[in-house]
Design a protein around this motif. Structure first.
Motif, PDB file in Angstrom:
ATOM      1  N   UNK A   1       0.779  -1.226   0.000  1.00  0.00           N
ATOM      2  CA  UNK A   1       0.000   0.000   0.000  1.00  0.00           C
ATOM      3  C   UNK A   1       0.817   1.286   0.000  1.00  0.00           C
ATOM      4  N   UNK A   2       2.150   1.193  -0.002  1.00  0.00           N
ATOM      5  CA  UNK A   2       2.987   2.396   0.119  1.00  0.00           C
ATOM      6  C   UNK A   2       3.619   2.866  -1.190  1.00  0.00           C
ATOM      7  N   UNK A   3       3.366   2.138  -2.302  1.00  0.00           N
ATOM      8  CA  UNK A   3       3.914   2.574  -3.588  1.00  0.00           C
ATOM      9  C   UNK A   3       3.422   3.972  -3.977  1.00  0.00           C
ATOM     10  N   UNK A   4       2.150   4.319  -3.784  1.00  0.00           N
ATOM     11  CA  UNK A   4       1.731   5.692  -4.118  1.00  0.00           C
ATOM     12  C   UNK A   4       2.532   6.757  -3.357  1.00  0.00           C
ATOM     13  N   UNK A   5       2.866   6.502  -2.110  1.00  0.00           N
ATOM     14  CA  UNK A   5       3.665   7.459  -1.336  1.00  0.00           C
ATOM     15  C   UNK A   5       5.072   7.594  -1.913  1.00  0.00           C
ATOM     16  N   UNK A   6       5.646   6.480  -2.363  1.00  0.00           N
ATOM     17  CA  UNK A   6       6.979   6.533  -2.965  1.00  0.00           C
ATOM     18  C   UNK A   6       6.937   7.297  -4.280  1.00  0.00           C
ATOM     19  N   UNK A   7       5.933   7.014  -5.107  1.00  0.00           N
ATOM     20  CA  UNK A   7       5.793   7.751  -6.367  1.00  0.00           C
ATOM     21  C   UNK A   7       5.645   9.245  -6.114  1.00  0.00           C
ATOM     22  N   UNK A   8       4.847   9.620  -5.132  1.00  0.00           N
ATOM     23  CA  UNK A   8       4.661  11.038  -4.803  1.00  0.00           C
ATOM     24  C   UNK A   8       5.971  11.668  -4.336  1.00  0.00           C
ATOM     25  N   UNK A   9       6.725  10.938  -3.535  1.00  0.00           N
ATOM     26  CA  UNK A   9       7.993  11.489  -3.047  1.00  0.00           C
ATOM     27  C   UNK A   9       8.962  11.742  -4.203  1.00  0.00           C
ATOM     28  N   UNK A  10       9.056  10.795  -5.132  1.00  0.00           N
ATOM     29  CA  UNK A  10       9.931  11.028  -6.284  1.00  0.00           C
ATOM     30  C   UNK A  10       9.448  12.218  -7.098  1.00  0.00           C
ATOM     31  N   UNK A  11       8.175  12.224  -7.433  1.00  0.00           N
ATOM     32  CA  UNK A  11       7.638  13.264  -8.309  1.00  0.00           C
ATOM     33  C   UNK A  11       7.702  14.651  -7.674  1.00  0.00           C
ATOM     34  N   UNK A  12       7.400  14.756  -6.402  1.00  0.00           N
ATOM     35  CA  UNK A  12       7.269  16.058  -5.757  1.00  0.00           C
ATOM     36  C   UNK A  12       8.506  16.534  -5.015  1.00  0.00           C
ATOM     37  N   UNK A  13       9.449  15.628  -4.731  1.00  0.00           N
ATOM     38  CA  UNK A  13      10.591  16.006  -3.901  1.00  0.00           C
ATOM     39  C   UNK A  13      11.920  15.540  -4.472  1.00  0.00           C
ATOM     40  N   UNK A  14      12.069  14.234  -4.644  1.00  0.00           N
ATOM     41  CA  UNK A  14      13.372  13.655  -4.973  1.00  0.00           C
ATOM     42  C   UNK A  14      13.951  14.198  -6.272  1.00  0.00           C
ATOM     43  N   UNK A  15      13.132  14.296  -7.310  1.00  0.00           N
ATOM     44  CA  UNK A  15      13.661  14.716  -8.612  1.00  0.00           C
ATOM     45  C   UNK A  15      14.267  16.114  -8.572  1.00  0.00           C
ATOM     46  N   UNK A  16      13.721  17.003  -7.757  1.00  0.00           N
ATOM     47  CA  UNK A  16      14.300  18.344  -7.629  1.00  0.00           C
ATOM     48  C   UNK A  16      15.693  18.273  -6.992  1.00  0.00           C
TER      49      UNK A  16
ATOM     50  N   UNK B   1      22.499  15.540   1.960  1.00  0.00           N
ATOM     51  CA  UNK B   1      21.853  16.858   1.997  1.00  0.00           C
ATOM     52  C   UNK B   1      20.838  16.906   3.147  1.00  0.00           C
ATOM     53  N   UNK B   2      21.019  17.815   4.103  1.00  0.00           N
ATOM     54  CA  UNK B   2      20.100  17.882   5.244  1.00  0.00           C
ATOM     55  C   UNK B   2      18.643  18.134   4.839  1.00  0.00           C
ATOM     56  N   UNK B   3      18.432  18.928   3.805  1.00  0.00           N
ATOM     57  CA  UNK B   3      17.062  19.189   3.354  1.00  0.00           C
ATOM     58  C   UNK B   3      16.433  17.921   2.778  1.00  0.00           C
ATOM     59  N   UNK B   4      17.224  17.123   2.044  1.00  0.00           N
ATOM     60  CA  UNK B   4      16.716  15.846   1.526  1.00  0.00           C
ATOM     61  C   UNK B   4      16.394  14.894   2.681  1.00  0.00           C
ATOM     62  N   UNK B   5      17.298  14.798   3.641  1.00  0.00           N
ATOM     63  CA  UNK B   5      17.079  13.898   4.774  1.00  0.00           C
ATOM     64  C   UNK B   5      15.815  14.280   5.540  1.00  0.00           C
ATOM     65  N   UNK B   6      15.574  15.579   5.698  1.00  0.00           N
ATOM     66  CA  UNK B   6      14.362  16.035   6.384  1.00  0.00           C
ATOM     67  C   UNK B   6      13.114  15.722   5.558  1.00  0.00           C
ATOM     68  N   UNK B   7      13.184  15.932   4.250  1.00  0.00           N
ATOM     69  CA  UNK B   7      12.035  15.651   3.380  1.00  0.00           C
ATOM     70  C   UNK B   7      11.727  14.158   3.362  1.00  0.00           C
ATOM     71  N   UNK B   8      12.760  13.336   3.300  1.00  0.00           N
ATOM     72  CA  UNK B   8      12.546  11.888   3.316  1.00  0.00           C
ATOM     73  C   UNK B   8      11.909  11.452   4.631  1.00  0.00           C
ATOM     74  N   UNK B   9      12.415  11.980   5.730  1.00  0.00           N
ATOM     75  CA  UNK B   9      11.852  11.635   7.039  1.00  0.00           C
ATOM     76  C   UNK B   9      10.397  12.080   7.138  1.00  0.00           C
ATOM     77  N   UNK B  10      10.086  13.260   6.636  1.00  0.00           N
ATOM     78  CA  UNK B  10       8.705  13.760   6.679  1.00  0.00           C
ATOM     79  C   UNK B  10       7.780  12.869   5.861  1.00  0.00           C
ATOM     80  N   UNK B  11       8.275  12.338   4.744  1.00  0.00           N
ATOM     81  CA  UNK B  11       7.431  11.489   3.887  1.00  0.00           C
ATOM     82  C   UNK B  11       7.135  10.140   4.546  1.00  0.00           C
ATOM     83  N   UNK B  12       7.925   9.787   5.549  1.00  0.00           N
ATOM     84  CA  UNK B  12       7.732   8.518   6.249  1.00  0.00           C
ATOM     85  C   UNK B  12       7.273   8.717   7.695  1.00  0.00           C
TER      86      UNK B  12
END
Length: 108
Positions: free
Chosen positions: A13-28, A74-85
């Motif tokens: 059930x968590x694939x949509x969350x991973x897709x959202x994280x890539x699309x909205x955060x990781x790619x930037x 990158x501290x901003x990436x680490x914070x964004x990843x933690x927030x997504x989980x």
């Protein structure tokens, strides 16, 4: 050229969350660090439909180490990843391989 093949096996059930994280955060973040994607794929038919597969293009393993290392720290990436989980973990496990094209490959 080296292709890095990465497979993220998500918790059910968590694939949509991973897709959202890539699309909205990781790619930037990848753009910031010059990480080049070849493509992203989900599994239509296979062992599991809870996986995201993607490929990255590198000129060398040294380039990969430099760019991926900077992104990963990158501290901003680490914070964004933690927030997504924050509500629940997303990825159960990650597989990765490094591939080089053959002389007869269309992708070189």
């Amino acid at each position: 050229m080296i292709i890095e093949l990465r497979v993220y096996h998500c918790l059910p059930g968590r694939l949509p969350a991973l897709n959202a994280r890539f699309e909205n955060t990781t790619l930037a973040f990848w753009e910031k660090y010059g990480i080049r994607q070849v493509g992203f794929f989900t599994t239509l038919v296979g062992a599991s439909n809870h996986a995201l597969t993607y490929m990255l293009e590198w000129d060398s393993l040294a380039e990969r180490e430099t760019r991926w290392g900077a992104f990963s720290a990158d501290p901003a990436w680490l914070a964004a990843r933690a927030a997504s989980e924050a509500q629940a973990p997303i990825v159960e496990r990650i597989e990765n391989s490094f591939l080089v094209p053959t002389g007869y490959s269309a992708l070189k």
